[in-house]
Write a protein that holds these residues in place. Sequence first.
Motif, mmCIF file in Angstrom:
data_model
loop_
_atom_site.group_PDB
_atom_site.id
_atom_site.type_symbol
_atom_site.label_atom_id
_atom_site.label_comp_id
_atom_site.label_asym_id
_atom_site.label_seq_id
_atom_site.Cartn_x
_atom_site.Cartn_y
_atom_site.Cartn_z
ATOM 1 N N ASP A 21 0.857 -1.171 -0.037
ATOM 2 C CA ASP A 21 0.060 0.056 -0.021
ATOM 3 C C ASP A 21 0.895 1.177 0.023
ATOM 4 O OD1 ASP A 21 -2.503 1.635 0.181
ATOM 5 O OD2 ASP A 21 -3.221 0.339 1.571
ATOM 6 N N TYR A 22 0.121 2.425 -0.064
ATOM 7 C CA TYR A 22 0.880 3.765 -0.189
ATOM 8 C C TYR A 22 1.069 4.469 1.396
ATOM 9 C CZ TYR A 22 -1.004 2.391 -4.705
ATOM 10 O OH TYR A 22 -1.439 1.892 -5.653
ATOM 11 N N CYS A 23 0.364 3.837 2.346
ATOM 12 C CA CYS A 23 0.212 4.421 3.582
ATOM 13 C C CYS A 23 0.350 3.325 4.640
ATOM 14 C CB CYS A 23 -1.163 5.168 3.645
ATOM 15 S SG CYS A 23 -2.405 4.169 3.432
ATOM 16 N N HIS A 64 -9.364 6.743 4.506
ATOM 17 C CA HIS A 64 -8.592 7.438 4.149
ATOM 18 C C HIS A 64 -7.929 8.123 5.331
ATOM 19 C CE1 HIS A 64 -10.652 8.107 0.150
ATOM 20 N NE2 HIS A 64 -9.690 7.062 -0.198
ATOM 21 N N TYR A 66 -3.903 9.050 7.448
ATOM 22 C CA TYR A 66 -2.606 9.795 7.313
ATOM 23 C C TYR A 66 -1.386 9.177 6.642
ATOM 24 C CZ TYR A 66 -5.594 12.721 10.127
ATOM 25 O OH TYR A 66 -6.783 13.273 10.704
ATOM 26 N N TRP A 68 0.533 9.254 3.982
ATOM 27 C CA TRP A 68 0.769 8.835 2.769
ATOM 28 C C TRP A 68 2.153 9.105 2.124
ATOM 29 C CZ3 TRP A 68 -3.478 6.335 1.236
ATOM 30 C CH2 TRP A 68 -4.727 6.802 1.645
ATOM 31 N N ARG A 69 2.539 8.027 1.356
ATOM 32 C CA ARG A 69 3.767 8.196 0.700
ATOM 33 C C ARG A 69 3.853 9.412 -0.261
ATOM 34 N NH1 ARG A 69 4.403 3.680 -3.623
ATOM 35 N NH2 ARG A 69 3.897 2.377 -1.824
ATOM 36 N N GLU A 71 3.813 12.520 0.986
ATOM 37 C CA GLU A 71 3.264 13.703 1.569
ATOM 38 C C GLU A 71 4.224 14.233 2.611
ATOM 39 O OE1 GLU A 71 1.307 12.633 5.715
ATOM 40 O OE2 GLU A 71 -0.057 12.817 4.040
ATOM 41 N N HIS A 97 -6.674 1.260 3.736
ATOM 42 C CA HIS A 97 -6.739 1.984 2.636
ATOM 43 C C HIS A 97 -6.953 0.735 1.544
ATOM 44 C CE1 HIS A 97 -4.853 3.844 -1.234
ATOM 45 N NE2 HIS A 97 -6.322 4.278 -0.944
#
Length: 252
Positions: A21-23, A64, A66, A68-69, A71, A97
Motif C-alpha cells: 500500500d501507499y500508507c 483515508h 494519514y 501517505w507516501r 506527503e 486503505h
Amino acid sequence: MNNLELESLLNDYLKPFAIKDYCPNGLQVEGKGNVKNIVTGVTASQALIDAAIAQKADALLVHHGYFWRGESEPIRGMKFKRIKALIESGINLYAYHLPLDVHPEVGNNAQLGKLLGIDQFGGLEVGNPNSVAVYGELDTPLTAEAFSERIEEVLGRKPLFIDGGSEVMIKTVGWCTGGGQDYIDLAANRGLDAFISGEISERTTYSSREQGIHYFAAGHHATERYGVKALGEWLVGEHGFNVTFIDIDNPV
C-alpha cells in the motif's frame, strides 16, 4: 476492547500485510486504551474528527487516514490541528486503505457491486489475488443511459459518462472505486462493455472512446462510502461495538 486488541482484530479480518500500500494500515494515532464507541467515515478530515469528538467516540475508523507516501512529513498546519485534536480527545485513529478496497465481503468494490446489481467474478489484474480492480456481470443488461441512471439513483450523484461508441447493451462491467481510472485499459483488454471508477483523468476519455468501452466516473467519495460503513456494521454484529457512520459531504 483494548485498542491494540481491536487493531489485531481488524488486521486479522482485513489482512493488510498481504497488500502493498501507499500508507500504513492499522492504528495510526494511538488514543485511550479501551474502545467501545466508534465513529466510521471515509476520510479523517477535521470535520469528521470534530463529529467524532461530539459523539464522544473512543475511536475513529476510516478509509483515508494519514502518512501517505510522498506527503510532507512535518506535523504542522492542517496535519497538526487534526492530530492534536485526536490526541487531546484520546481518540484512536484506525485507517485501512487498499485492504478495505479489496476485501471480498466489506470491501468498497464488493459493496459497490452489490449496490449496483453486479455479480463479481474476479480480479482484472491477472495473477494478483488481491487485484484492486474487479469485473463481473449486471443482473440485467442495460443501455448506457439506464445504467447511468442506476448509478445516480444508488449513489445520489450523477456520474460523468463517457460514451465508448458501442451500441450493445451493457452486461459485463469492470470497476475500481476511488482513483482507479487507469484500470480501464485492463477492462478494455478483457472486452468488457463498461468500466466504473470514482475519479477520471483527461486521458481516460480517450481510453474509453478509442477502445470502445463505456466509462462512468461516479465520484471518489461516493464510491467509497460503503466499505467502511459495512466494516462498522460487522463490528456491531460480530463484536458488539457501538458504531456510528458519519458521512461528511464531498462532491469529488
